[in-house]
Every structure is written in structure tokens, then in C-alpha cells.
Design an enzyme around this catalytic site. Structure first.
Site, PDB file in Angstrom:
ATOM      1  CD  GLU A  85      -3.006  -0.640   2.309  1.00 14.23           C
ATOM      2  OE1 GLU A  85      -4.065  -1.236   2.280  1.00 14.23           O
ATOM      3  OE2 GLU A  85      -2.661   0.104   3.251  1.00 14.23           O
ATOM      4  CB  CYS A 135       2.506   7.249   3.553  1.00 14.02           C
ATOM      5  SG  CYS A 135       2.980   6.052   4.803  1.00 14.02           S
ATOM      6  CB  CYS A 157       7.617  -5.323   8.937  1.00 16.62           C
ATOM      7  SG  CYS A 157       8.913  -4.530   9.904  1.00 16.62           S
ATOM      8  CB  CYS A 199       6.431  -3.081  16.605  1.00 15.84           C
ATOM      9  SG  CYS A 199       8.026  -2.481  16.054  1.00 15.84           S
ATOM     10  CB  CYS A 228       3.089  -2.625  14.109  1.00 18.71           C
ATOM     11  SG  CYS A 228       3.114  -2.397  12.329  1.00 18.71           S
ATOM     12  CB  CYS A 259       1.231   4.370   6.372  1.00 18.06           C
ATOM     13  SG  CYS A 259       1.302   5.774   5.333  1.00 18.06           S
TER      14      CYS A 259
END
Ligand code: SAH
Ligand code: SF4
Length: 379
Positions: A94, A107, A114, A118, A121, A352
Site C-alpha cells: 500500500e 507514504c 516486516c 512490534c 503494529c 500506511c
């Protein structure tokens, strides 16, 4: 026949040599191609009407200029546009376009998924699928430029002054999916093409790289000589708390990150931004605000407070607005500049770095619990 490779993976300064490898051409031909790509958003060789047809045909066999596929676009009442893009191997990312006043901020994502993990997230749940290539990072900007050229945007009037017509991305934040410093070579190459006078010709001041804090890479970025803005996601004032929220803290503790930040070259009036996701009852107390102020006092910094955006399955909650304001006012009293990131594109869940349309996850359109962040905050 050699396979077709993306021309946008390469620096414009290398284009004369690359294009000449197909058929020798004078350097001005490469400059013409660059103008078509960077100024006129061209993604087909046929569009380059002032170049000889035989050259265009030969280059088309060798060099790929195609854009990611625009799979979905959602437009918010406030003008924020969320783009779902499909890459050549079927991966999806995105990018979020946020027009505000005289800024058209994009963004961008730097990875599919990832690896950092975290706890607050949603992208972390995906794990890392793969790194993006420079051409794929830039593809997000090229597609947004094309959309803005087709449908320029004016952001109403701000303080009685009419905003300019936005027909091109003029600010970029690496705050989408992924950890940009974990895909360092791609990041640096993309930054070079973004800032090259014969590339996108964007000022590095208009580019912000946000990181979860890879200390060594912060130093490397500083040494790269590309003076972009640095945003570091801190989200806790102590090592122990950060360790529970961001597992990366084991390898990159706060003290190592701050040491690296001390080496980051800052121009006049430039400051490092420290992002702090506020999690209700976890890291949002007045005491924690005072601890954060003490930690950041020696820095030319600015804190960007991001009230947590909840999502399904997350144990965290967004703090009450009064608590967010209290946290901010303590920082301000202690002389630390602090802003609260406002939410944009909430009606389209304009986040984002959140994967859409993944069958394993609830549909983004249905979910009201989506991380929504405003990447257009000046940093
Ligand atoms: N990986 C980079 C950039 C992408 S995340 C980084 O972590 O900095 C961009 C920002 O979104 C980070 O500051 C991150 O802390 C924040 N963020 C992640 N999940 C969030 C959530 N659920 N609510 C609010 N902000 C969140
Ligand atoms: Fe990765 Fe950033 Fe999400 Fe952490 S906050 S998991 S580093 S995208």
C-alpha cells in the site's frame, strides 16, 4: 535474448551506459528518456514521441518501465487516497497519498511485510515476505504522480488562503509497510534517484525515513550524504518497557539508538523526530512523559505522539484524548517540542503499512479497527 529488467532500479547517471548497451547512443538520448519518465510519468516506450522508433523498440525489448498494477483506490472525504498496488510477482503493498494545503505527501512502503515484530503494529503479523526493489519503491511515487496529473487536487482553503493545485507528489515519508533501514541498499538507491536533478529532483528536506531504530544503519544513513529527515520510533522511555513492546530493543537498545542519533548530521533548524505510539495504560502516564523528556532533553528533537490505532486481535487500546494532551503538555513544559499526529482518511481506513485484501486477515473495508496515521505531519 537477455531478460527485460527494470530501468528504474538504476541511477539516472547510469542510464546513458545502460541504454547504449543495447545500441550506442549519445548521452542526450538518455536525458530525453529520463525527462519522459520523471517529468511526464511515462511508463511505455511508445509514448516517447521525440525518440526514434527503432531505438524505442530496441530498448523496449531490454528495459522495463512498467508501473505496479493499481488494484484498488479508496478516496477519503478529506482527500486522502489509499492505493493498493500489485507487484510483478503478485505481492501487494500500500501507498497512501495525503494532500494537505501545499503538500502532496506520499507514504511509501519499503518491504512486503516486516520482520521487526512490534507488538502494536499490524504489519508485524505478516512477518517479512520480501524486500522491495528500488524500482518498486519508486513505482509507488510514479503511480501517485500519474493519478495526481490526471486528477489534480486542491485542499480547500486554509486560513482563508486558497491552496495551490497539487499535481505531483512533493513530500515522501517512508512510513508504510516495512522497515526501510532493513532494506538499506534499496533505500539508498531510491533516495538517490528521488533527489537526483535528472531524477525526481526532490529536495531531501522533503523526504523522511522512519525507522524502528537500527542503530548501525542510522549511522550509515547519516554517512550516505543524503540529508533526509530522520524519524525514530521510540514508543517507550525505558529499555525494559521498550523491550516488551519492540523486540528489536534487545539488539538495538535505546542508548545505542540515541548514540547513533547523535552522529546524524543535522542542518540548520533540522531536528530528529521521535515517534511515540501512545498505548493506553502502558506507556502514556505523566511519569513516563517526564522520563521521555529527560531522555530527549539533550537532543535537537521533536516528539510526534501517535495515539494507538487499534485493530482486531490487538491487546492495546487508544488512550483517552485528555491523557494524550496531558502527556504532550508535560513534554512541552519540559521544553521538548511535541505534536500529536492527527488522523487522516479514517473513513477509508487510510493506513500506511497495512496489508489490504489479504484473505488471512479481515477485509480492510469491513474493519473499523484499522491503524490510521497521518503521514503528512511536518517532521
Ligand atoms: N517501520 C518503520 C516505518 C513504518 S511504521 C517504523 O517503525 O518506524 C510507521 C509508524 O507507525 C511508526 O512510528 C510506528 O511506531 C507506527 N505504528 C505502528 N503501528 C501503529 C498503530 N497500531 N497505531 C499507531 N501507530 C502505529
Ligand atoms: Fe515493522 Fe515499523 Fe510495524 Fe515495527 S512499527 S513492525 S518496524 S512496520
Amino acid at each position: 535474448m537477455p531478460t527485460k529488467t527494470p530501468l528504474l532500479d538504476h541511477l539516472p547517471e547510469d542510464w546513458p551506459g545502460l541504454l547504449s548497451s543495447v545500441k550506442p547512443v549519445p548521452a542526450y538520448r538518455a536525458r530525453q528518456v529520463a525527462r519522459w519518465v520523471f517529468r511526464h510519468n511515462a511508463s511505455e516506450w511508445e509514448a516517447m514521441s521525440d525518440l526514434p522508433e527503432d531505438l524505442r523498440r530496441a530498448w523496449a525489448q531490454r528495459w522495463d518501465l512498467s508501473l505496479p498494477a493499481l488494484l484498488d483506490e479508496q478516496v477519503s472525504r478529506d482527500g486522502t487516497r489509499k492505493l493498493l498496488l500489485g507487484l510483478s510477482d503478485g505481492a501487494r503493498i500500500e501507498a497512501v497519498l495525503i494532500p494537505r494545503a501545499d503538500r502532496a505527501t506520499l507514504c511509501v512502503s519499503s518491504q512486503v511485510g516486516c520482520a521487526i515484530g512490534c507488538r502494536f503494529c499490524r504489519t508485524a503479523d505478516m512477518g517479512l515476505v520480501r524486500n522491495l526493489t528500488p524500482g518498486e519503491v519508486l513505482g509507488q511515487i510514479r503511480i501517485a504522480n500519474r493519478l495526481l496529473a490526471e486528477r489534480p487536487f486542491r485542499d480547500g482553503s486554509v486560513d482563508g488562503v486558497e491552496s495551490p493545485l497539487l499535481n505531483r507528489v512533493n513530500h515522501i515519508v517512508f512510513m508504510g509497510m516495512g522497515e526501510p533501514l532493513a532494506n538499506f541498499d534499496t533505500l539508498v538507491r531510491a533516495l538517490k534517484i528521488l533527489t537526483a536533478p535528472d531524477g525526481f529532483a526532490l529536495s531531501p528536506r522533503r523526504i523522511t525515513v522512519s525507522t524502528s531504530g537500527l542503530a548501525g544503519r542510522i549511522r550509515d544513513l547519516g554517512e550516505s550524504g543524503i540529508p533526509v529527515n530522520l524519524a525514530v520510533s521510540l514508543s517507550a522511555p525505558t529499555e525494559s518497557l521498550r523491550g516488551t513492546l519492540m523486540p528489536i530493543n534487545v539488539h538495538h537498545p535505546i542508548r545505542a539508538i540515541l548514540d547513533a542519533c547523535r552522529t546524524y548530521p543535522l542542518r540548520n533548524r533540522q531536528r530528529i523526530t521521535f515517534e511515540y505510539v501512545l498505548l493506553g495504560g502502558v506507556n502514556d502516564s505523566p511519569d513516563q512523559s517526564r522520563q521521555l523528556a529527560r531522555l530527549l532533553a539533550p537532543f535537537r528533537s521533536k516528539v510526534n505522539l501517535i495515539p494507538f490505532n487499534p485493530y482486531q486481535g490487538s491487546p492495546f487500546v487508544r488512550p483517552e484524548p485528555e491523557r494524550v494532551l496531558r502527556f504532550q503538555s508535560i513534554l512541552l513544559e519540559k521544553g521538548v517540542t511535541a505534536t500529536i499526529r492527527t488522523t487522516r482518511g479514517e473513513d477509508i481506513l487510510g493506513a500506511c503499512g497495512q496489508l489490504a485484501l489479504d484473505p488471512a486477515l479481515p477485509s480492510q473495508k469491513e474493519s473499523s479497527n484499522w491503524k490510521t496515521i497521518d503521514c503528512s505531519m511536518p517532521v
